[in-house]
Structures are given as C-alpha cells and as structure tokens.
Design an enzyme around this catalytic site. Structure first.
Site, PDB file in Angstrom:
ATOM      1  N   GLU A   1       0.854  -1.202   0.000  1.00 34.44           N
ATOM      2  CA  GLU A   1       0.000   0.000   0.000  1.00 34.44           C
ATOM      3  C   GLU A   1       0.885   1.245   0.000  1.00 34.44           C
ATOM      4  O   GLU A   1       2.028   1.198   0.451  1.00 34.44           O
ATOM      5  CB  GLU A   1      -0.896  -0.092   1.255  1.00 34.44           C
ATOM      6  CG  GLU A   1      -1.701   1.125   1.624  1.00 34.44           C
ATOM      7  CD  GLU A   1      -2.838   1.441   0.680  1.00 34.44           C
ATOM      8  OE1 GLU A   1      -2.594   1.529  -0.533  1.00 34.44           O
ATOM      9  OE2 GLU A   1      -3.961   1.649   1.164  1.00 34.44           O
ATOM     10  N   ASP A   2       0.340   2.336  -0.515  1.00 36.80           N
ATOM     11  CA  ASP A   2       1.141   3.565  -0.548  1.00 36.80           C
ATOM     12  C   ASP A   2       1.278   4.205   0.826  1.00 36.80           C
ATOM     13  O   ASP A   2       2.370   4.553   1.258  1.00 36.80           O
ATOM     14  CB  ASP A   2       0.543   4.576  -1.555  1.00 36.80           C
ATOM     15  CG  ASP A   2      -0.947   4.863  -1.328  1.00 36.80           C
ATOM     16  OD1 ASP A   2      -1.586   4.216  -0.466  1.00 36.80           O
ATOM     17  OD2 ASP A   2      -1.481   5.756  -2.017  1.00 36.80           O
TER      18      ASP A   2
ATOM     19  N   ASP B   1      -3.005   5.904   6.815  1.00 36.74           N
ATOM     20  CA  ASP B   1      -3.370   7.174   7.432  1.00 36.74           C
ATOM     21  C   ASP B   1      -4.229   6.855   8.662  1.00 36.74           C
ATOM     22  O   ASP B   1      -3.702   6.492   9.703  1.00 36.74           O
ATOM     23  CB  ASP B   1      -4.107   7.976   6.343  1.00 36.74           C
ATOM     24  CG  ASP B   1      -4.393   9.403   6.707  1.00 36.74           C
ATOM     25  OD1 ASP B   1      -3.610  10.003   7.438  1.00 36.74           O
ATOM     26  OD2 ASP B   1      -5.421   9.943   6.238  1.00 36.74           O
TER      27      ASP B   1
ATOM     28  N   THR C   1      -8.786   1.874   5.747  1.00 37.27           N
ATOM     29  CA  THR C   1      -8.738   1.157   4.478  1.00 37.27           C
ATOM     30  C   THR C   1      -8.088  -0.213   4.651  1.00 37.27           C
ATOM     31  O   THR C   1      -8.675  -1.245   4.314  1.00 37.27           O
ATOM     32  CB  THR C   1      -7.957   1.978   3.415  1.00 37.27           C
ATOM     33  OG1 THR C   1      -8.550   3.268   3.318  1.00 37.27           O
ATOM     34  CG2 THR C   1      -7.989   1.290   2.062  1.00 37.27           C
TER      35      THR C   1
ATOM     36  N   LYS D   1       1.593   7.481   8.246  1.00 41.80           N
ATOM     37  CA  LYS D   1       1.225   8.752   8.883  1.00 41.80           C
ATOM     38  C   LYS D   1       0.662   8.404  10.252  1.00 41.80           C
ATOM     39  O   LYS D   1      -0.539   8.479  10.498  1.00 41.80           O
ATOM     40  CB  LYS D   1       0.156   9.428   8.015  1.00 41.80           C
ATOM     41  CG  LYS D   1       0.438  10.867   7.682  1.00 41.80           C
ATOM     42  CD  LYS D   1      -0.792  11.481   7.053  1.00 41.80           C
ATOM     43  CE  LYS D   1      -0.546  11.985   5.663  1.00 41.80           C
ATOM     44  NZ  LYS D   1      -1.749  12.646   5.092  1.00 41.80           N
TER      45      LYS D   1
ATOM     46  N   ARG E   1       0.251  11.356  -9.496  1.00 39.43           N
ATOM     47  CA  ARG E   1       0.753  10.048  -9.061  1.00 39.43           C
ATOM     48  C   ARG E   1       2.064   9.683  -9.755  1.00 39.43           C
ATOM     49  O   ARG E   1       2.814   8.845  -9.284  1.00 39.43           O
ATOM     50  CB  ARG E   1      -0.263   8.949  -9.398  1.00 39.43           C
ATOM     51  CG  ARG E   1      -1.591   9.047  -8.669  1.00 39.43           C
ATOM     52  CD  ARG E   1      -2.398   7.782  -8.962  1.00 39.43           C
ATOM     53  NE  ARG E   1      -3.806   7.917  -8.635  1.00 39.43           N
ATOM     54  CZ  ARG E   1      -4.342   7.687  -7.442  1.00 39.43           C
ATOM     55  NH1 ARG E   1      -3.576   7.325  -6.437  1.00 39.43           N
ATOM     56  NH2 ARG E   1      -5.632   7.823  -7.251  1.00 39.43           N
TER      57      ARG E   1
HETATM   58  P1  IMP Z   1      -6.775   5.494   5.532  1.00 35.85           P
HETATM   59  O1  IMP Z   1      -7.934   4.592   5.272  1.00 35.85           O
HETATM   60  O2  IMP Z   1      -7.183   6.731   6.297  1.00 35.85           O
HETATM   61  O3  IMP Z   1      -5.587   4.802   6.170  1.00 35.85           O
HETATM   62  O4  IMP Z   1      -6.361   6.108   4.145  1.00 35.85           O
HETATM   63  C1  IMP Z   1      -5.553   5.501   3.252  1.00 35.85           C
HETATM   64  C2  IMP Z   1      -5.769   6.119   1.885  1.00 35.85           C
HETATM   65  O5  IMP Z   1      -5.991   7.536   1.933  1.00 35.85           O
HETATM   66  C3  IMP Z   1      -4.509   5.923   1.070  1.00 35.85           C
HETATM   67  O6  IMP Z   1      -4.530   4.711   0.367  1.00 35.85           O
HETATM   68  C4  IMP Z   1      -4.523   7.147   0.176  1.00 35.85           C
HETATM   69  O7  IMP Z   1      -5.267   6.874  -0.994  1.00 35.85           O
HETATM   70  C5  IMP Z   1      -5.249   8.217   0.950  1.00 35.85           C
HETATM   71  N1  IMP Z   1      -4.320   9.178   1.608  1.00 35.85           N
HETATM   72  C6  IMP Z   1      -4.109   9.337   2.929  1.00 35.85           C
HETATM   73  N2  IMP Z   1      -3.213  10.308   3.179  1.00 35.85           N
HETATM   74  C7  IMP Z   1      -2.829  10.764   1.965  1.00 35.85           C
HETATM   75  C8  IMP Z   1      -1.899  11.796   1.548  1.00 35.85           C
HETATM   76  O8  IMP Z   1      -1.224  12.480   2.326  1.00 35.85           O
HETATM   77  N3  IMP Z   1      -1.787  11.970   0.203  1.00 35.85           N
HETATM   78  C9  IMP Z   1      -2.501  11.251  -0.723  1.00 35.85           C
HETATM   79  N4  IMP Z   1      -3.369  10.295  -0.362  1.00 35.85           N
HETATM   80  C10 IMP Z   1      -3.534  10.055   0.958  1.00 35.85           C
HETATM   81 MG    MG Z   2      -6.387   9.034  -2.969  1.00 34.75          MG
END
Ligand code: IMP
Ligand code: MG
Length: 187
Positions: free
Chosen positions: A104-105, A108, A112, A136, A170
């Site tokens: 995964e990239d 946060d 997800t 993060k 991207r």
């Molecule tokens: P989570 O479900 O909050 O952990 O979010 C994960 C998803 O949010 C990642 O796969 C990204 O697509 C998006 N995301 C979260 N932070 C960033 C950021 O700083 N830049 C771009 N995409 C982000």
């Molecule tokens: Mg995104």
C-alpha cells in the site's frame, strides 16, 4: 480542464527519488529473506500502491505472483476517509493457503487497510503481512500491524510516487508536501 503543475503548489520535496529507491531496495532485501521458501502472493492496492509495487517486486529475489485490488474509501481531494470502505476491484484468484504481502502507498487513519485485512482473513490465507511505503502514524484511528514501513511521516498531505491529489500527480518520482494556500482543485 485546468490543472495546476506541481511546481505551482509544492511546499517542499519531502522524500527524493534517490531516498525512495534506496529504501525500497532495502525493503525488497528484507522481504526476500523473510519469505524465502514460501509461496508469495503480492497484493497491490490500487491505485496508489502501483509505483511502490512495481519498484519493490524488482528487488524481491523470489518466485512470486502479483494481484491487484482496488478499494474506495469515499474520500475526495484531501478529505479524510471515514472508515466506510468498499472493494471496487477484487482479486482474480483464491488466496487460501498462500502467503500474502499487501503493498500500500500510505496508512493514514488505518480504516482502508483494516477493512482489506478483515476481508482477506475470511479467505484463509497462510499469512497476511503489510508493507506500506508511508506511515502517517499520528493520524491512526484503528490499529494496523505494519511489518515493513518505508518512511514514517508527520501529519501533512503528500503527493507523488503513487499518491494523488484529486487523482493527479501520481506519476512523480518523488514525494512532496502541499502548500494549501497555493493548491487549487482542477476546475
Ligand atoms: P486510511 O484509510 O485513512 O488509512 O487512508 C488511506 C488512503 O488515503 C490511502 O490509500 C490514500 O489513498 C489516501 N491518503 C491518505 N493520506 C494521503 C496523503 O497524504 N496523500 C494522498 N493520499 C492520501
Ligand atoms: Mg487518494
């Protein structure tokens, strides 16, 4: 449609192309050691995971297969995801008995990856391990066990190297932070 150039709103280059490539090479070596002798299935989470997946697997010196999965978290632009996650592209193959490495990239809030893990667990893989380029960590709302982390970063919105802002940028080979006073959503 008018779309800004990244030079118009970048605050700073946070992680350079050289730093990214060096770290990914190290991660590949670690994964190569840890998964030796196992049937490895790399699952790349679209679309942000594409860049790291493509670079990382070239540094994994093992027989492996690659699959893709897409997840939508009802986020847009820089709004945060709220845990309401849905699979928009599922795997083509069963994962029962296989050693799965999710790539995964960024993690946060953790929602997800947490949902993806829950879903994949129900399919009885031999193991599931997470590899994330960016962590993060300050923003975590649900626990995610990340085995391989590229870089821990502070709570700032980043773009490039797979990460988008409104689906753009991207393709950049580095990761930058955004100057929110200068960024304008595509119109
Ligand atoms: P989570 O479900 O909050 O952990 O979010 C994960 C998803 O949010 C990642 O796969 C990204 O697509 C998006 N995301 C979260 N932070 C960033 C950021 O700083 N830049 C771009 N995409 C982000
Ligand atoms: Mg995104």
């Amino acid at each position: 449609m008018a779309v800004q150039k990244w030079q118009d709103f970048i605050k700073k280059e946070l992680i350079s192309e050289e730093e990214l490539q060096a770290r990914i090479k190290e991660m590949g070596a670690e994964i190569t050691r840890d998964f030796a002798g196992k049937d490895l299935l790399v699952i790349s989470i679209l679309r942000g995971g594409v860049m790291i997946t493509a670079d990382l697997i070239r540094h994994i010196d093992l027989p492996l297969a690659v699959e893709f999965m897409a997840v939508a978290s009802y986020e847009q632009g820089m709004r945060q995801s709220d845990g309401d996650v849905r699979i928009t592209l599922d795997l083509r193959t069963p994962i029962k008995g296989r050693h799965v490495l999710i790539v995964e990239d960024i993690i946060d809030s953790g929602h997800t990856l947490n949902s993806v893990m829950d879903l994949l667990q129900t399919r009885n893989p031999a193991s599931i391990t997470i590899c994330a380029l960016l962590d993060k960590y300050e923003r975590r709302e649900v626990d995610v066990d990340i085995r391989y982390t590229g870089f821990k970063i502070e709570n700032e919105f980043v773009f490039g190297y797979g990460l988008d802002i409104d689906e753009y940028y991207r393709n950049l080979p580095f990761i930058g932070t955004v100057d929110l006073d200068k960024y304008e959503a595509p119109s």
